[in-house]
Write a protein that holds these residues in place. Structure first.
Motif, mmCIF file in Angstrom:
data_model
loop_
_atom_site.group_PDB
_atom_site.id
_atom_site.type_symbol
_atom_site.label_atom_id
_atom_site.label_comp_id
_atom_site.label_asym_id
_atom_site.label_seq_id
_atom_site.Cartn_x
_atom_site.Cartn_y
_atom_site.Cartn_z
ATOM 1 N N ARG A 116 0.814 -1.216 0.000
ATOM 2 C CA ARG A 116 0.000 0.000 0.000
ATOM 3 C C ARG A 116 0.844 1.261 0.000
ATOM 4 N N GLU A 117 1.965 1.238 0.680
ATOM 5 C CA GLU A 117 2.808 2.435 0.718
ATOM 6 C C GLU A 117 3.624 2.610 -0.563
ATOM 7 N N HIS A 118 3.490 1.653 -1.492
ATOM 8 C CA HIS A 118 4.212 1.725 -2.769
ATOM 9 C C HIS A 118 3.251 1.690 -3.958
ATOM 10 N N GLY A 119 2.025 2.140 -3.764
ATOM 11 C CA GLY A 119 1.059 2.200 -4.853
ATOM 12 C C GLY A 119 0.027 1.099 -4.851
ATOM 13 N N GLY A 120 0.291 0.012 -4.154
ATOM 14 C CA GLY A 120 -0.700 -1.039 -4.016
ATOM 15 C C GLY A 120 -0.548 -2.187 -5.002
ATOM 16 N N LEU A 121 -1.286 -3.257 -4.710
ATOM 17 C CA LEU A 121 -1.230 -4.483 -5.506
ATOM 18 C C LEU A 121 -1.688 -4.243 -6.941
ATOM 19 N N GLU A 122 -2.785 -3.542 -7.108
ATOM 20 C CA GLU A 122 -3.297 -3.309 -8.467
ATOM 21 C C GLU A 122 -2.263 -2.577 -9.311
ATOM 22 N N GLN A 123 -1.698 -1.519 -8.797
ATOM 23 C CA GLN A 123 -0.710 -0.745 -9.557
ATOM 24 C C GLN A 123 0.494 -1.596 -9.921
ATOM 25 N N LEU A 124 0.944 -2.418 -8.975
ATOM 26 C CA LEU A 124 2.101 -3.262 -9.256
ATOM 27 C C LEU A 124 1.791 -4.233 -10.389
ATOM 28 N N VAL A 125 0.668 -4.936 -10.304
ATOM 29 C CA VAL A 125 0.336 -5.942 -11.315
ATOM 30 C C VAL A 125 0.100 -5.292 -12.678
ATOM 31 N N VAL A 126 -0.625 -4.192 -12.704
ATOM 32 C CA VAL A 126 -0.908 -3.504 -13.973
ATOM 33 C C VAL A 126 0.391 -3.073 -14.655
ATOM 34 N N GLY A 127 1.397 -2.769 -13.867
ATOM 35 C CA GLY A 127 2.691 -2.377 -14.431
ATOM 36 C C GLY A 127 3.362 -3.467 -15.246
ATOM 37 N N PHE A 128 2.865 -4.697 -15.157
ATOM 38 C CA PHE A 128 3.445 -5.810 -15.905
ATOM 39 C C PHE A 128 2.564 -6.248 -17.077
ATOM 40 N N ALA A 129 1.597 -5.430 -17.429
ATOM 41 C CA ALA A 129 0.746 -5.748 -18.577
ATOM 42 C C ALA A 129 1.587 -5.735 -19.848
ATOM 43 N N PRO A 130 1.439 -6.734 -20.687
ATOM 44 C CA PRO A 130 2.202 -6.742 -21.940
ATOM 45 C C PRO A 130 1.703 -5.660 -22.891
ATOM 46 N N GLU A 131 2.582 -5.199 -23.760
ATOM 47 C CA GLU A 131 2.183 -4.199 -24.746
ATOM 48 C C GLU A 131 1.194 -4.773 -25.744
ATOM 49 N N ARG A 132 1.387 -6.048 -26.105
ATOM 50 C CA ARG A 132 0.504 -6.723 -27.049
ATOM 51 C C ARG A 132 0.142 -8.088 -26.512
ATOM 52 N N SER A 133 -1.089 -8.491 -26.776
ATOM 53 C CA SER A 133 -1.536 -9.828 -26.401
ATOM 54 C C SER A 133 -1.249 -10.784 -27.544
ATOM 55 N N PRO A 134 -0.928 -12.032 -27.214
ATOM 56 C CA PRO A 134 -0.843 -13.018 -28.291
ATOM 57 C C PRO A 134 -2.233 -13.167 -28.924
ATOM 58 N N ALA A 135 -2.288 -13.677 -30.130
ATOM 59 C CA ALA A 135 -3.575 -13.857 -30.814
ATOM 60 C C ALA A 135 -3.664 -15.281 -31.346
ATOM 61 N N PRO A 136 -3.737 -16.254 -30.450
ATOM 62 C CA PRO A 136 -3.771 -17.649 -30.890
ATOM 63 C C PRO A 136 -5.085 -18.004 -31.580
ATOM 64 N N ALA A 137 -4.978 -18.892 -32.570
ATOM 65 C CA ALA A 137 -6.167 -19.384 -33.264
ATOM 66 C C ALA A 137 -6.659 -20.677 -32.630
ATOM 67 N N THR A 138 -5.745 -21.403 -31.977
ATOM 68 C CA THR A 138 -6.105 -22.682 -31.351
ATOM 69 C C THR A 138 -5.538 -22.738 -29.942
ATOM 70 N N THR A 139 -6.064 -23.651 -29.141
ATOM 71 C CA THR A 139 -5.561 -23.813 -27.776
ATOM 72 C C THR A 139 -4.117 -24.295 -27.779
ATOM 73 N N ASP A 140 -3.703 -24.983 -28.845
ATOM 74 C CA ASP A 140 -2.312 -25.435 -28.933
ATOM 75 C C ASP A 140 -1.334 -24.262 -29.036
ATOM 76 N N GLU A 141 -1.822 -23.105 -29.480
ATOM 77 C CA GLU A 141 -0.985 -21.920 -29.651
ATOM 78 C C GLU A 141 -0.994 -20.999 -28.435
ATOM 79 N N VAL A 142 -1.788 -21.331 -27.426
ATOM 80 C CA VAL A 142 -1.923 -20.463 -26.255
ATOM 81 C C VAL A 142 -0.688 -20.608 -25.367
ATOM 82 N N PRO A 143 0.014 -19.513 -25.106
ATOM 83 C CA PRO A 143 1.174 -19.604 -24.220
ATOM 84 C C PRO A 143 0.742 -19.785 -22.768
ATOM 85 N N THR A 144 1.591 -20.409 -21.985
ATOM 86 C CA THR A 144 1.295 -20.585 -20.553
ATOM 87 C C THR A 144 2.143 -19.675 -19.684
#
Length: 191
Positions: A116-144
Motif C-alpha cells: 500500500r505504501e508503494h502504490g498497491g497491488l493493483e498498480q504493481l500488477v498492472v505495471g506488468f501488462a504486456p504491450e501486445r496480447s498473443p492472438a492464438p487461433a487454437t488452444t495449442d498456440e496459447v502460451p502458458t
C-alpha cells in the motif's frame, strides 16, 4: 477441437466454454475483463494459486465459499488470520483444503498490505501488462507463460508473495484482462 467452437446458441467461444454452465458464464462475463481494486486483485491472485493443480471449474464452484471464508478478500482481515483461522479453513470442505495454499493466502494478504505504501497491488500488477496480447487461433498456440508473467512472478516473490509462479501469473494476467486470452474467432476476442 482446439479452435473456437460455435455453441448450441450460435455463438463462437473458446472450446472450454462451449457448453452451458459455470465455465461458459465465467468465459462470457469475467475472463479477460479488467477488474479494479485491491480486494478484486487479491481474490484473483488467491484463486489462481488455489487452482494450481486443479481444474478451474472446481475453483469456480467453490468461489462463493472462498469469498465467505476469506472475508471478501479484505487484505486487512486475511492478514490477521491466526492458527485458529487456519484450522477453521483446513476443516472447511467447501474450499480447497491445502495447508500451503492457505498459508500463501495469508502471506499474500500481508504482502498486499505492505504494498500500500508503494502504490498497491493493483498498480504493481498492472505495471506488468504486456504491450501486445498473443492472438492464438487454437488452444495449442496459447502460451502458458510470458516475459511479463516471469517478471511479475519475480517481483511478487521479491516482495514476499507466495504461490506466484510464472504460469500462475500468466493465468492471472489473462483472468484480469491485462492481456486478451480469447482465441481468434471467439466472440469475446478484443471485446
Amino acid at each position: 477441437m482446439t479452435g473456437a467452437v460455435v455453441g448450441e446458441d450460435g455463438v463462437a467461444r473458446c472450446p472450454w466454454a462451449a457448453a452451458p454452465g459455470v465455465m461458459r458464464a465465467y468465459h462470457d462475463d469475467e475472463w479477460g475483463r479488467r477488474v479494479h481494486g485491491e480486494s478484486a486483485y487479491l481474490e484473483r491472485l488467491t484463486l489462481e494459486a488455489f487452482q494450481s493443480g486443479l481444474s478451474w471449474a472446481t475453483i469456480l464452484h467453490k468461489r462463493p465459499a472462498f469469498r465467505e471464508v476469506f472475508a471478501g478478500f479484505d487484505a486487512e482481515v486475511v492478514a490477521g488470520f491466526d492458527d485458529a483461522d487456519r484450522a477453521r479453513l483446513m476443516g472447511d470442505a467447501r474450499i480447497v483444503r491445502n495447508r500451503a495454499k492457505i498459508e500463501a493466502a495469508v502471506t499474500n494478504a500481508r504482502a498486499t498490505l505492505a504494498l500500500r505504501e508503494h502504490g498497491g497491488l493493483e498498480q504493481l500488477v498492472v505495471g506488468f501488462a504486456p504491450e501486445r496480447s498473443p492472438a492464438p487461433a487454437t488452444t495449442d498456440e496459447v502460451p502458458t507463460t510470458s516475459p511479463e508473467s516471469l517478471a511479475l512472478s519475480k517481483e511478487l516473490k521479491r516482495r514476499g508473495f507466495a504461490f506466484v509462479g510464472p504460469t500462475t501469473m500468466h493465468a492471472l494476467l489473462e483472468a484480469i484482462g491485462l492481456l486478451d486470452p480469447h482465441l481468434r474467432g471467439c466472440h469475446r476476442r478484443a471485446a
